[in-house]
Design an enzyme around this catalytic site. Structure first.
Site, mmCIF file in Angstrom:
data_model
loop_
_atom_site.group_PDB
_atom_site.id
_atom_site.type_symbol
_atom_site.label_atom_id
_atom_site.label_comp_id
_atom_site.label_asym_id
_atom_site.label_seq_id
_atom_site.Cartn_x
_atom_site.Cartn_y
_atom_site.Cartn_z
ATOM 1 N N ARG A 53 4.372 -5.349 -5.787
ATOM 2 C CA ARG A 53 4.780 -3.984 -6.136
ATOM 3 C C ARG A 53 5.488 -3.275 -4.988
ATOM 4 O O ARG A 53 6.534 -2.671 -5.151
ATOM 5 C CB ARG A 53 3.530 -3.202 -6.567
ATOM 6 C CG ARG A 53 3.861 -1.854 -7.090
ATOM 7 C CD ARG A 53 2.648 -1.242 -7.738
ATOM 8 N NE ARG A 53 2.835 0.187 -7.852
ATOM 9 C CZ ARG A 53 1.943 1.013 -8.342
ATOM 10 N NH1 ARG A 53 0.795 0.572 -8.753
ATOM 11 N NH2 ARG A 53 2.185 2.299 -8.411
ATOM 12 N N ASP A 68 0.681 -7.700 1.348
ATOM 13 C CA ASP A 68 1.253 -6.402 1.713
ATOM 14 C C ASP A 68 0.479 -5.696 2.827
ATOM 15 O O ASP A 68 0.601 -4.486 2.991
ATOM 16 C CB ASP A 68 1.344 -5.496 0.471
ATOM 17 C CG ASP A 68 -0.005 -5.299 -0.205
ATOM 18 O OD1 ASP A 68 -0.990 -5.937 0.214
ATOM 19 O OD2 ASP A 68 -0.078 -4.500 -1.151
ATOM 20 N N GLY A 112 -7.599 -5.849 -6.459
ATOM 21 C CA GLY A 112 -7.140 -6.985 -7.269
ATOM 22 C C GLY A 112 -7.772 -8.275 -6.786
ATOM 23 O O GLY A 112 -7.966 -8.462 -5.589
HETATM 24 P P1 ADP Z 1 -6.776 -2.833 -3.174
HETATM 25 O O1 ADP Z 1 -7.979 -2.935 -2.331
HETATM 26 O O2 ADP Z 1 -6.366 -4.160 -3.746
HETATM 27 O O3 ADP Z 1 -5.639 -2.090 -2.480
HETATM 28 P P2 ADP Z 1 -7.326 -0.440 -4.765
HETATM 29 O O4 ADP Z 1 -6.277 0.380 -4.099
HETATM 30 O O5 ADP Z 1 -7.464 -0.346 -6.253
HETATM 31 O O6 ADP Z 1 -7.146 -1.999 -4.482
HETATM 32 O O7 ADP Z 1 -8.714 -0.054 -4.089
HETATM 33 C C1 ADP Z 1 -9.902 -0.700 -4.484
HETATM 34 C C2 ADP Z 1 -11.043 0.270 -4.430
HETATM 35 O O8 ADP Z 1 -11.222 0.738 -3.090
HETATM 36 C C3 ADP Z 1 -10.868 1.542 -5.256
HETATM 37 O O9 ADP Z 1 -11.180 1.356 -6.628
HETATM 38 C C4 ADP Z 1 -11.859 2.467 -4.579
HETATM 39 O O10 ADP Z 1 -13.185 2.202 -5.025
HETATM 40 C C5 ADP Z 1 -11.763 2.041 -3.110
HETATM 41 N N1 ADP Z 1 -10.862 2.971 -2.390
HETATM 42 C C6 ADP Z 1 -9.524 3.047 -2.462
HETATM 43 N N2 ADP Z 1 -9.055 4.054 -1.700
HETATM 44 C C7 ADP Z 1 -10.129 4.637 -1.128
HETATM 45 C C8 ADP Z 1 -10.316 5.734 -0.244
HETATM 46 N N3 ADP Z 1 -9.295 6.456 0.231
HETATM 47 N N4 ADP Z 1 -11.591 6.047 0.121
HETATM 48 C C9 ADP Z 1 -12.636 5.335 -0.341
HETATM 49 N N5 ADP Z 1 -12.525 4.290 -1.183
HETATM 50 C C10 ADP Z 1 -11.302 3.934 -1.575
#
Ligand code: ADP
Length: 329
Positions: free
Chosen positions: A171, A129, A11
């Protein structure tokens, strides 16, 4: 280290541009080249990068959002995607990477570090968070935006003797709701840490509102985090209907939504974003990867990514207790 990459992922959050600006400036002072990767890991896999080394970002650094863009990239969860990411990083000659995002983005950063790419994460999320840091970039701005909107709602609710139920973002973490509820002198705050699912006590809350009315005040303010009853659609409206049924009061629900994600960063967010952007480049320059940067007790710190991700969620019980005490007094 002569060439680094930078991307924003997950985000967006106000202050991300300020962090990029500071990182580019610091890198330039070391004669490093900086490649900006568009749309997070997706741009890395699709080879969409731009050279930021000589770009003047001073007009952009005050803006909300992220000029590099951000996107979900589910391929990063696959072996094929991860290998391609590492391949592209080497192919561009990127020797170190800065990832600005939340815990998902940090998991991606950890994977890249494990595969030999020195990677530094900066906390960019309005929700606050991430347990390892007191504040993440964007949280303060989101709170200020929410406060401004809520004060406007409060004006009209007071004029019409109404009760306002206002849903703010958060959330898994109620930090925005808690901070904002204190700042606007809310009467009641519902947090995911306290009121998961439907466990908030609707009877207690109804009595509470009726008591306020009995004491001669017709208008009151309830703040709820979106993480409360997360699985329900129209959570604020459902709460409004349940309370109206029980109390007969004139209640209105508002969901603040995406307005909280945008706008120029506050002074606080700009400041921590700049300090963190500078620290990230300094870490890479020293050959330190696999780190995330944070702020603890007003000092910029860096810790191991896995250690940061493994920390249990934190909840400020003391602040919550204080909010309850103040609203009941
Ligand atoms: P945030 O970073 O805000 O928590 P997300 O959870 O959507 O947002 O994660 C952002 C991006 O990070 C995902 O779209 C994906 O490309 C990458 N990502 C998330 N989890 C993993 C993971 N376990 N391994 C590798 N890349 C990941």
């Amino acid at each position: 280290m002569k060439k680094i990459g930078i991307l924003t992922s997950g985000g967006d959050a106000p202050g991300m541009n300020a962090a990029i600006w500071a990182a580019v400036k610091r890198a330039r002072s070391y004669d490093m080249t900086v490649l900006g990767v568009q749309d997070g890991y997706r741009g890395l896999l699709e080879r969409r990068v731009e050279d930021l080394t000589n770009r003047d970002l001073s007009d952009i650094m005050h803006r909300g959002g992220t000029f590099l863009g951000t996107a979900r990239c589910l391929e990063m969860l696959t072996e094929e995607g991860r290998s391609r990411a590492v391949h592209n990083i080497h192919d561009y000659g990127i020797e170190g990477l800065i990832v600005i995002g939340g815990d998902g983005s940090f998991r991606g950063a950890e994977i890249l570090s494990e595969r030999g790419v020195p990677t530094v994460g900066l906390p960019g999320t309005i929700d606050n968070d991430l347990a390892y840091t007191d504040y993440s970039i964007g949280f303060d701005t989101a709170c200020n935006t929410a406060i401004g909107e809520i004060m406007k709602i409060k004006d009209t609710m007071t004029s019409h003797d109404r009760v306002a139920v206002i849903e703010v973002m958060g959330r898994h973490c109620g930090d925005i709701a808690l901070t904002v509820s204190l700042a606007v002198a809310a009467d009641y705050v519902l947090l995911p840490e306290v009121s998961y699912e439907t466990e908030y006590d609707i009877d207690n809350l109804s009595h509470f509102l009726l008591n306020i009315k009995k004491q001669g005040r017709d208008s009151s303010l309830i703040i709820m985090a979106e993480g409360v009853n997360w699985n329900e659609k129209n959570r604020a409206e459902i709460l409004m209907n349940r309370l109206t049924e029980r109390t007969g009061l004139d209640i209105r629900a508002t969901v603040l939504g995406h307005t909280q994600r945008g706008g120029p960063p506050s002074a606080f967010d700009s400041r921590i974003a700049i300090l963190m952007g500078v620290r990230a480049v300094e870490l890479l320059k020293e050959g330190m990867g696999n780190r995330v940067v944070g702020i603890i007790e007003n000092r910029i710190v860096d810790i191991n990514i896995k250690q940061a991700l493994d920390m249990p969620p934190r909840f400020n019980e003391e602040l919550y207790g204080m909010a309850r005490m103040l609203s009941l007094s």
